[in-house]
Structure formats: C-alpha cells, structure tokens
Design an enzyme around this catalytic site. Structure first.
Site, PDB file in Angstrom:
ATOM      1  N   HIS A 119      48.298 -20.851  79.782  1.00  0.00           N
ATOM      2  CA  HIS A 119      48.268 -19.649  78.957  1.00  0.00           C
ATOM      3  C   HIS A 119      48.255 -18.497  79.764  1.00  0.00           C
ATOM      4  O   HIS A 119      47.686 -17.385  79.141  1.00  0.00           O
ATOM      5  CB  HIS A 119      47.749 -19.606  77.539  1.00  0.00           C
ATOM      6  CG  HIS A 119      48.379 -20.801  76.736  1.00  0.00           C
ATOM      7  ND1 HIS A 119      49.404 -21.250  76.911  1.00  0.00           N
ATOM      8  CD2 HIS A 119      47.734 -21.297  75.521  1.00  0.00           C
ATOM      9  CE1 HIS A 119      49.737 -22.330  75.930  1.00  0.00           C
ATOM     10  NE2 HIS A 119      48.704 -22.428  75.001  1.00  0.00           N
ATOM     11  N   HIS A 131      52.097 -17.979  69.924  1.00  0.00           N
ATOM     12  CA  HIS A 131      51.183 -19.275  69.612  1.00  0.00           C
ATOM     13  C   HIS A 131      50.490 -19.246  68.076  1.00  0.00           C
ATOM     14  O   HIS A 131      49.476 -19.562  67.919  1.00  0.00           O
ATOM     15  CB  HIS A 131      49.986 -19.184  70.532  1.00  0.00           C
ATOM     16  CG  HIS A 131      49.402 -20.731  70.948  1.00  0.00           C
ATOM     17  ND1 HIS A 131      48.884 -21.272  69.646  1.00  0.00           N
ATOM     18  CD2 HIS A 131      49.455 -21.428  71.923  1.00  0.00           C
ATOM     19  CE1 HIS A 131      48.542 -22.669  70.322  1.00  0.00           C
ATOM     20  NE2 HIS A 131      48.798 -22.521  71.347  1.00  0.00           N
ATOM     21  N   GLU A 140      55.915 -23.699  69.447  1.00  0.00           N
ATOM     22  CA  GLU A 140      56.098 -22.827  70.632  1.00  0.00           C
ATOM     23  C   GLU A 140      57.299 -23.022  71.624  1.00  0.00           C
ATOM     24  O   GLU A 140      57.414 -23.937  72.467  1.00  0.00           O
ATOM     25  CB  GLU A 140      54.765 -23.126  71.518  1.00  0.00           C
ATOM     26  CG  GLU A 140      53.431 -23.030  71.058  1.00  0.00           C
ATOM     27  CD  GLU A 140      52.343 -23.462  71.782  1.00  0.00           C
ATOM     28  OE1 GLU A 140      52.026 -23.056  73.135  1.00  0.00           O
ATOM     29  OE2 GLU A 140      51.697 -24.437  71.189  1.00  0.00           O
TER      30      GLU A 140
END
Length: 361
Positions: free
Chosen positions: A115, A184, A322
């Site tokens: 991420h 997210h 996602e």
C-alpha cells in the site's frame, strides 16, 4: 453548500489537529436518498458511509474511528486512499526502464511493500475544494517519495448523488513511474458495529482469481474459480466456504486475493461486485473501470480496535472490496500495466451504488 446540479449537499467541519499543528477537516456529503458520506483531508479517508435500509434505519456501514487519533495509528487502513501503489510489490523492488527501484518493506512479517510504504498516501494531509455534488482532494507526491520515481500530481474526487458514491482518481507524472490507486474501506451492511460480514452474500463478475504464494504474492497465471471456495459467480454467503481446508484460504487466513474481473480494464465503469445483507435489505453494487478487485475479509482484525459504535472490531467484522490493478504488477509484464509516463493521465473510477438488487442464483 448546495449543488442544484447534483441535488446534494456538502459541509465542512474540523476533525482535529495533526501533531505538527496542521488542521484536518471532514467533508460530509448527503443526497436526496438519505445516503451520506464523510471524507477526511487526512489520508483522503472515507470516514463514514451512512445508508438507509428497508427496515427504515440509516446506519454507518464503514468501519473506522470517530476521532483523528485512531487514524494516526494507521493499523488497518480504514477507509483510506491507497497510493502510490495499492497492494503488494514483492521484495519492495521493481525495475522500470532498466533501473531498479526500491520501496519500503511495509508488510511485516512478509518481505513486501504494501500500500505504498509506511508513509503512503493514507498518511498525508490532502488539499480539498468543493465540487458539484462533492469534494475533490489533491496531493503532490515528490520524485523519490517512498522510493517511487517521478513527481506525481494526484486528485481524488468523491461525489454523491441518487444513492451512489462515485470516486474518480486522476494522476499525472513528470517521469516514468507506476501507479495503482484504490480505496480501502471495510464495509458491514448491518452497521459498523455488527459482529460479522460472514452472513453477507457476495457475487463477483469474475471467472478467475490470482492464487498466491506464502508471501501473498501472485504465483503466476490466473486460476479458474470453478469448483473452489473462490467461486462467487453466483451469490454466496462470504462465510459459506471460508473455513474450508483449501490451501489458498489457509495462506491468507480467509480471503485476501485478487479476482480477475471479466472484460478487463474498461473506459467506463461497469458492475463487477454485489454485496447484500438480507435482514436490513441493504444491497451494494460496485462498478469500476479497473481490471481486478481485491477481496479482503478482515482476517487481521483481532478485537483490539473500537469503532464509533463502541463495539470492538473482531475477525471478519468488515469486508474490503478494493478495485485496482493486480498485485505485484510492476514485476509482472504479463499483467495489465501500471506504468504511467509523462504526457499521459492515470484515470480510474469506482462507484458504490445502493438501493438496487443483487443477482439471483
């Protein structure tokens, strides 16, 4: 503020102060259906998403915190805008135009970048301006930020109308780089304080998924979902097969995999996922332009975090859907490219729509 074009309202209030003294604001959007969404300038986070049900109650279905302090811990990326690269990059390394780039390992105990690194876009204070029906947040990520090349100029626009929350991502760069942006949010259509999402039915427009190795990096080519617990081509409860003795479920502790969406990358968003909670009558339709969707069943939630309801978030308390490109794409030339070059624009759209019907068996 009122936008007659969108029949929705937006207002700004204070949400706290960062340790360095900068103010964080919350933008709350509302439309004529009773849908409301609150977005923070910290992390471009979707802090809450309140949705009416057929039972007459409107509840917040997004896991998160009611104060800034919770988000500064950054533990599970609640509601965050993820960048510069969502999901995993194996070993925190990739090669672009013959040059090796190293990005932070942030997936302990696994040796991956996750991420965007320890100081990804979810930890930044974004600029915000009102737009028709919503708010647009902007950020400049400097060349070398978290090891990624090129100065990246990013915008994320949240707009709300007619029971739909639309998220538009845009980015440009002054040097070749890689980009994979996503949101997210963990969702529980029974309400963010409900115990589990395992009773929610999920359907995905995907005949294939990406099996992973013990580090949760894709093994290679996509595998068929047929005959596996990964088959959501027709609606099934999330918990129906999550405890089966399947090696892929064991590796991830549940679902934490990317499904390969039918049709690949598209110019306009198309419906790809449906999530339904029968007791409340709430149905979510996810539409996107992206080629993949990572489904994460909240396997790492352990009861140590408490939401606005005062309830602790245990395992499977929320599911993240996602929309994105595939994990480790910078190292996989056979995957859809995540490269962005000067003169081009990264564009991605995802829509969360409420009030429709789930596909039937």
């Amino acid at each position: 503020m009122l936008s007659s074009a969108q029949s929705s309202t937006s207002r700004r209030d204070d949400f706290g102060t960062l340790p360095d003294g900068r103010d964080v604001h919350r933008w709350t959007l509302a439309d004529e259906t009773g849908l409301t969404a609150s977005v923070l300038t910290y992390g471009a986070i979707l802090q809450s998403l309140t949705v009416p049900g057929t039972d007459g109650r409107a509840v917040n279905v997004a896991l998160g915190y009611d104060t800034l302090g919770g988000y500064l811990t950054r533990v599970p990326y609640f509601g965050a805008t993820i960048g510069r690269f969502g999901n995993r990059i194996a070993g925190g390394r990739f090669t672009l135009d013959g040059r090796v780039h190293e990005v932070p390992l942030s997936d302990a105990p696994r040796p991956n970048s996750l991420h965007g690194g320890e100081e990804g876009f979810d930890t930044r204070l974004w600029e915000a301006e009102p737009v028709d029906g919503g708010v647009e947040l902007t950020l400049v990520s400097a060349d070398g930020d978290q090891g990624f090349p090129g100065t990246l100029r990013v915008s994320v626009r949240y707009t709300l109308t007619a029971g739909q929350l639309r998220i538009d991502y845009r980015a440009t760069t002054d040097a070749p780089t890689v980009v994979n942006l996503t949101n997210h949010s963990y969702l529980n259509l029974a309400g963010e304080g409900a115990d589990t999402v395992l009773d929610h039915e999920l359907a995905l427009a995907a005949d294939a998924f990406l099996p992973v190795d013990p580090q949760l990096i894709p093994l290679g080519a996509a595998g068929s979902v047929a005959g596996t617990p990964f088959d959501f081509t027709t609606p099934r409860a999330l918990g129906e097969r999550i405890h089966e003795a399947h090696e892929q479920l064991r590796l991830a502790g549940g679902y934490d995999h990317c499904w390969v969406l039918d049709g690949g990358r598209t110019a306009e968003p198309r419906p790809v996922a449906w999530l339904a909670h029968a007791p409340s009558g709430r149905v979510l339709t996810v539409s996107t332009t992206e080629p993949g969707i990572q489904v994460y069943s909240g396997n790492g939630l352990d009861g140590s975090l408490t939401g606005p309801s005062g309830r602790r978030y245990g395992r499977y308390a929320g599911v993240a859907l996602e929309t994105q490109h595939f994990p480790d794409s910078p190292n996989r030339p056979d995957f859809p490219s995540t490269e962005l070059r000067p003169g081009a624009e990264y564009r991605s759209t995802t829509i969360y729509g409420f009030g429709g019907e789930a596909p039937r068996q």
